[in-house]
Design an enzyme around this catalytic site. Structure first.
Site, PDB file in Angstrom:
ATOM      1  N   GLU A  59       0.826  -1.205   0.000  1.00  0.00           N
ATOM      2  CA  GLU A  59       0.000   0.000   0.000  1.00  0.00           C
ATOM      3  C   GLU A  59       0.867   1.266   0.000  1.00  0.00           C
ATOM      4  OE1 GLU A  59      -3.041   0.284  -0.601  1.00  0.00           O
ATOM      5  OE2 GLU A  59      -3.726  -1.771  -0.390  1.00  0.00           O
ATOM      6  N   TYR A 142      -7.080   5.831   4.049  1.00  0.00           N
ATOM      7  CA  TYR A 142      -7.199   4.794   3.023  1.00  0.00           C
ATOM      8  C   TYR A 142      -6.326   3.592   3.372  1.00  0.00           C
ATOM      9  CZ  TYR A 142      -6.279   1.973  -0.977  1.00  0.00           C
ATOM     10  OH  TYR A 142      -6.114   0.869  -1.779  1.00  0.00           O
ATOM     11  N   ASP A 160     -10.738   4.397  -2.964  1.00  0.00           N
ATOM     12  CA  ASP A 160      -9.639   5.044  -3.647  1.00  0.00           C
ATOM     13  C   ASP A 160     -10.169   5.757  -4.887  1.00  0.00           C
ATOM     14  OD1 ASP A 160     -10.018   3.186  -5.644  1.00  0.00           O
ATOM     15  OD2 ASP A 160      -7.954   2.503  -5.682  1.00  0.00           O
TER      16      ASP A 160
END
Length: 315
Positions: A59, A142, A160
């Site tokens: 990520e 996120y 996203d």
């Protein structure tokens, strides 16, 4: 992987106009998840047994960096540092060096700091609670939600850019999403999210994937979309987006970011300090070059080891 949601993609937030979601949501979710089950790309972080640490590293790397550039670097990184404790045991400069050409090298510093915090606060285990994740350096809403959902299977909406675009088109009938709004975006995604945690995790990935490979920004492949017959944007005749415009990203060529990248490449290429004269040879504009170098020092990416000598930070 079982499914029950919309298509896949990574980055986001949604738009207004959520009235149709309550009735269309479950059908959209099922169609998108079924499509994902048949069409999902084989990506490392989607494979069985992929660690929570690997999910966190991926990520970080995927922020503003294409998937095809991330995969080889992610593989190298996890082979070298398979746990947070392994990364925490080396100087932060080694993380920056290994980051290589992924761009935005501050992410490497943040990831190193997060590894240290995970090792010291959580016994070397990536936490699964969103608040604990948010307390780590470099982790925003996120990323915290993505780790909790994808690594641990918790039911959280993960939004996203790609997710936002699919919802804007399929639900709100807009060509592009409105500017990000955490509250609005999470509400819109929550309305589509299946109740079952496993199905919810699949749908989070599926709607991202749909946005990444089919419902793309400039040339959407509507004929290949699994929800084309239910898409509000298609039903409205594909109207142009009339809302606030996104800020135009500045050109990379000739920018401070390019100069910073050149200096960082020079610092990474050697294990001994780089002289000011060597830095001077990298860029002709002295004012811009000095500004870029000063910015790297201020960000903790470079350090003045002695007058006229610079190196990667080893903090």
């Amino acid at each position: 992987m079982n499914v029950t949601a919309q298509g896949p993609a990574r980055t986001g937030n949604t738009t207004a106009g959520t009235a149709p979601i309550s009735t269309a949501g479950p059908a959209l979710s099922r169609s998108i998840s079924a499509w994902f089950d048949e069409n999902a790309r084989d990506l490392p972080w989607r494979r069985d047994g992929f660690s929570a640490w690997g999910t966190l590293v991926s990520e970080f790397m995927l922020q503003q960096t294409p998937v095809n550039r991330v995969i080889p670097r992610l593989t190298e990184w996890l082979e070298r540092w398979p746990t947070p404790a392994d990364l925490a045991a080396v100087p932060s400069g080694e993380a920056v060096r290994a980051w290589a050409s992924l761009g935005y090298p501050r992410r490497a510093l943040w990831l190193h700091a997060a590894a240290v915090q995970i090792t010291e606060r959580h016994g070397g285990v990536v936490p699964e609670d969103i608040d604990d994740l948010l307390a780590l350096t470099g982790i925003g809403d996120y990323t915290a939600r993505a780790v909790a959902a994808f690594a641990y299977g918790h039911r959280h909406p993960v939004v996203d850019t790609n997710t936002r675009r699919v919802i804007a088109r399929a639900v709100a009938g807009q060509g592009e999403p409105a500017p990000p709004s955490r509250t609005r975006d999470l509400e819109a995604m929550s309305a589509l999210l299946p109740a079952d945690p496993v199905a919810a995790a699949v749908f989070n990935a599926a709607i991202m994937e749909l946005g990444a490979v089919v419902c793309v920004s400039r040339t959407p492949r509507c004929a290949d979309c699994p929800i084309r017959d239910a898409c509000a944007w298609r039903a409205a005749g594909y109207p142009d987006y009339a809302g606030p415009k996104k800020a135009v990203q500045k050109k990379f060529e000739g920018s401070d970011r390019q100069v910073r990248g050149l200096i960082m490449a020079e610092l990474r290429a050697t294990h001994h300090p780089v002289t000011a004269a060597e830095v001077e040879g990298l860029w002709p504009d002295a004012v811009q070059r000095d500004r870029a170098l000063a910015g790297l020092v201020a960000d903790g990416l470079a350090v003045l080891v002695e007058p006229g000598m610079y190196a990667l930070s080893q903090g």
